[in-house]
Design an enzyme around this catalytic site. Structure first.
Site, PDB file in Angstrom:
ATOM      1  N   ASP A 220       0.893  -1.181  -0.156  1.00  0.00           N
ATOM      2  CA  ASP A 220      -0.248  -0.019  -0.474  1.00  0.00           C
ATOM      3  C   ASP A 220       0.768   1.154  -0.257  1.00  0.00           C
ATOM      4  O   ASP A 220       2.150   1.102   0.582  1.00  0.00           O
ATOM      5  CB  ASP A 220      -0.779   0.125   1.524  1.00  0.00           C
ATOM      6  N   GLU A 270       1.751  -0.665  -4.904  1.00  0.00           N
ATOM      7  CA  GLU A 270       0.869   0.393  -4.934  1.00  0.00           C
ATOM      8  C   GLU A 270       1.609   2.067  -5.381  1.00  0.00           C
ATOM      9  O   GLU A 270       1.960   2.491  -4.466  1.00  0.00           O
ATOM     10  CB  GLU A 270      -0.112   0.570  -4.575  1.00  0.00           C
TER      11      GLU A 270
HETATM   12  C1  NOJ Z   1      -3.771   3.574  -0.604  1.00  0.00           C
HETATM   13  C2  NOJ Z   1      -5.486   2.212  -0.622  1.00  0.00           C
HETATM   14  O1  NOJ Z   1      -5.625   0.971  -2.011  1.00  0.00           O
HETATM   15  C3  NOJ Z   1      -6.595   3.286  -0.655  1.00  0.00           C
HETATM   16  O2  NOJ Z   1      -7.962   2.202   0.184  1.00  0.00           O
HETATM   17  C4  NOJ Z   1      -6.283   3.592   0.911  1.00  0.00           C
HETATM   18  O3  NOJ Z   1      -7.623   4.570   1.431  1.00  0.00           O
HETATM   19  C5  NOJ Z   1      -4.430   4.713   1.196  1.00  0.00           C
HETATM   20  N1  NOJ Z   1      -4.106   3.472   0.710  1.00  0.00           N
HETATM   21  C6  NOJ Z   1      -4.034   4.412   2.128  1.00  0.00           C
HETATM   22  O4  NOJ Z   1      -3.766   3.199   2.732  1.00  0.00           O
END
Ligand code: NOJ
Length: 547
Positions: A220, A270
């Site tokens: 993440d 991500e």
């Molecule tokens: C990316 C995640 O996909 C999202 O859902 C989240 O709110 C943020 N990162 C913070 O962790």
């Protein structure tokens, strides 16, 4: 539509099974909304286990689970209180282990979601830091600072929230006067990645999940972990950026790669970065295996733009030898059929608004074509739960919204609940078969049952049937590179093959206003919609052909 498709017997020329991730179809499970096994209105692991046959029949290679750990759910589970457990609302660790093993028996691997940038404010580390007070070693695991202003009443710097559209600060002051940093909500304090204990802990967490049989880890907010220790104001124009894509991060991921390699584990990061060269650095051979392709996801429905996105994706991955990923949707963005049915078909967090009109028939036609496009491209494909059913973005009444993006924008941003509404499984069952007990945690719109699995699974023309056929037929494209074919304006056509010397399948996608002739071919594998009376490919339709 409705043509028979080859069984999934066509051979792929993967070097070894260890390379499965290079061309996998990975299904994203948002557990809370997938299937409710115990009837409490919240999806759970029992629900997922009961639906594994469905996922096997769909033909996916792996499941990516959004965070399933104990969490106060202030940000849909991205506020983790314990990285080594399962939230009681979802089940137990023993059940997760069973699920991982059962899926694997069906040939489906598991990817877990690790959230390294921040923890929940209920995590034992943060509770200890709050209790220990200013100057304590416990606070060094986070970013605590005195405030500015005569009495420390102003936040330590001017950094903006990472929830685009948020009007709220990224600093919260404790009663003892110190402020702590949280790039997302106040319930998600950022960790200090310059601290060796933080690094050690995450390597241990990775081992913990690899030991339990998971095949991969989604990371993440992967480009946000490292912070300039001086925490300089952004207005001062610091270079490098004080918290996005800092070079120190690459050391972190090299260490993670060493951990993963011991288990043949893989990473998907991500990484939202506009600069392709900076993006590709994360994919060097000793760092992450893959990262999400957000440029493809955000791309408008336009032939030139899509071709540009595909070309630049392939070009940026080539030098580092990493496979591309193709993503149309996830739990953070507007659902595909809604997005493609709007006047602005691209995706941008900054322009999300309530009440944007969408032509769902048009969006669905395009989403069907986009499914065939993305499944024909070289690399791995991500499929977000419900995308195979053609679910639209749901209008969730404002008094039922949960997402902090809505609240932190002062109600201007509709938030992400509309793409997280519980799945419909059985049209005529209570709650469209999501669960047989309490109301689902987010309300399902009237008519949701029309999208249910039981309505689609025996319908030759349904989107579910198209996805099943396409995933089964996809090996026809082999693992070779993409070669563009000459095509009229507004039409995309390319070939791929088992290796560089062969052409085994052709994908054609018509985004022009008028029908187009199909390129020379011997067979029709699949189309996303009917051809016209003269055998031409209509607008917003894709076809897979054998040469
Ligand atoms: C990316 C995640 O996909 C999202 O859902 C989240 O709110 C943020 N990162 C913070 O962790």
């Amino acid at each position: 539509m409705g043509q028979p498709t080859p069984a999934r017997t066509a051979t792929r020329t993967r070097a070894t099974d260890r390379d499965w991730w290079r061309d996998a179809v990975i299904y994203q499970v948002y557990v809370r909304s997938f299937a409710d096994g115990d009837g409490d209105g919240t999806g759970d692991l029992a629900g997922v286990r009961s639906r594994l046959p469905y996922l096997a029949q769909l033909g996916v290679d792996a499941l990516w689970f959004n965070p399933w750990y104990p969490s106060p759910m202030k940000d849909g589970g991205y506020d983790v209180a314990d990285y080594r457990g399962i939230d009681p609302a979802f089940g137990t660790l023993a059940e997760a282990e069973k699920l991982i093993a059962e899926a694997r028996e069906l040939g489906i691997r598991t990817i877990v979601d690790i959230v390294p940038n921040h923890v929940s404010d209920r995590h034992p580390w943060f509770r200890a830091a709050v209790a220990a007070g200013p100057g304590s070693p416990e606070r060094e695991l986070f970013h605590f600072r005195p405030g500015r202003g005569a009495h420390g009443e102003l936040p330590p710097n001017d950094w903006p929230s990472q929830f685009v559209g948020s009007t709220e600060p990224v600093w919260t002051r404790l009663p003892d006067g110190e402020w702590y940093l949280h790039l997302f909500t106040p319930e998600q304090p950022d960790l200090n990645w310059a601290h060796p204990v933080v690094r050690q802990e995450h390597e241990d967490i990775l081992r913990f999940w690899f030991e339990r049989g998971v095949a991969g880890v989604r990371i993440d907010s992967a480009a946000l972990l490292a912070k300039d220790p001086a925490l300089p104001d952004l207005a001062a124009g610091p270079d490098p950026h004080p918290f996005v894509d800092r070079d120190e991060l690459h050391d972190v991921y090299r260490a993670w790669r060493r951990v993963a390699d011991a288990y043949d584990g893989v990473f998907v990061g991500e990484v939202w970065l506009p600069d392709p060269e900076r993006f590709a650095r994360y994919l060097r051979p000793d760092e992450l295996h893959t990262a999400f392709n957000f440029s493809f996801l955000s791309c408008p429905w336009d032939a030139g733009r899509l071709r540009g996105s595909i070309d630049s994706t392939l070009a940026e991955h080539a030098p580092v030898g990493a496979p591309a990923t193709w993503v149309l949707c996830n739990h953070d963005v507007t659902r595909t059929v809604t997005r493609y049915g709007r006047a602005d078909t691209g995706f941008d967090f900054a322009t999300k608004a309530f009440g944007t009109p969408a032509d769902l028939a048009l969006g669905t036609r395009r989403a069907r074509a986009a499914a065939l496009l993305s499944l024909a491209l070289p690399g791995a494909v991500y499929l977000y739960q419900g995308e195979e059913l053609g679910l639209p973005e749901a209008d969730v009444p404002v008094d039922r919204l949960h997402d902090p993006m809505y609240f932190r924008s002062g109600g201007a941003d509709p938030g992400r609940d509309g793409c997280r509404v519980p799945l419909p499984w059985t049209a005529d069952a209570p709650h469209a078969g999501f669960g047989s007990g309490e109301e689902p945690w987010l309300p399902q719109p009237v008519g949701w049952g029309a999208y249910a699995v039981d309505r689609q699974q025996h319908d030759a023309d349904s989107l579910l049937t198209l996805y099943r056929r396409a995933i089964a037929a996809r090996p026809a494209f082999g693992t070779g590179p993409l070669t563009w074919l000459p095509a009229p304006e507004g039409v995309l056509a390319f070939t791929r093959g088992r290796d560089e010397s062969r052409t085994d399948a052709i994908c054609v996608l018509n985004l022009a206003a008028t029908p187009t002739e199909l390129p020379p071919h011997t067979g029709l594998l699949l189309t996303s919609g009917p051809l016209d009376d003269t055998g031409r490919l209509p607008r917003d339709t894709a076809a897979w052909l054998t040469p």
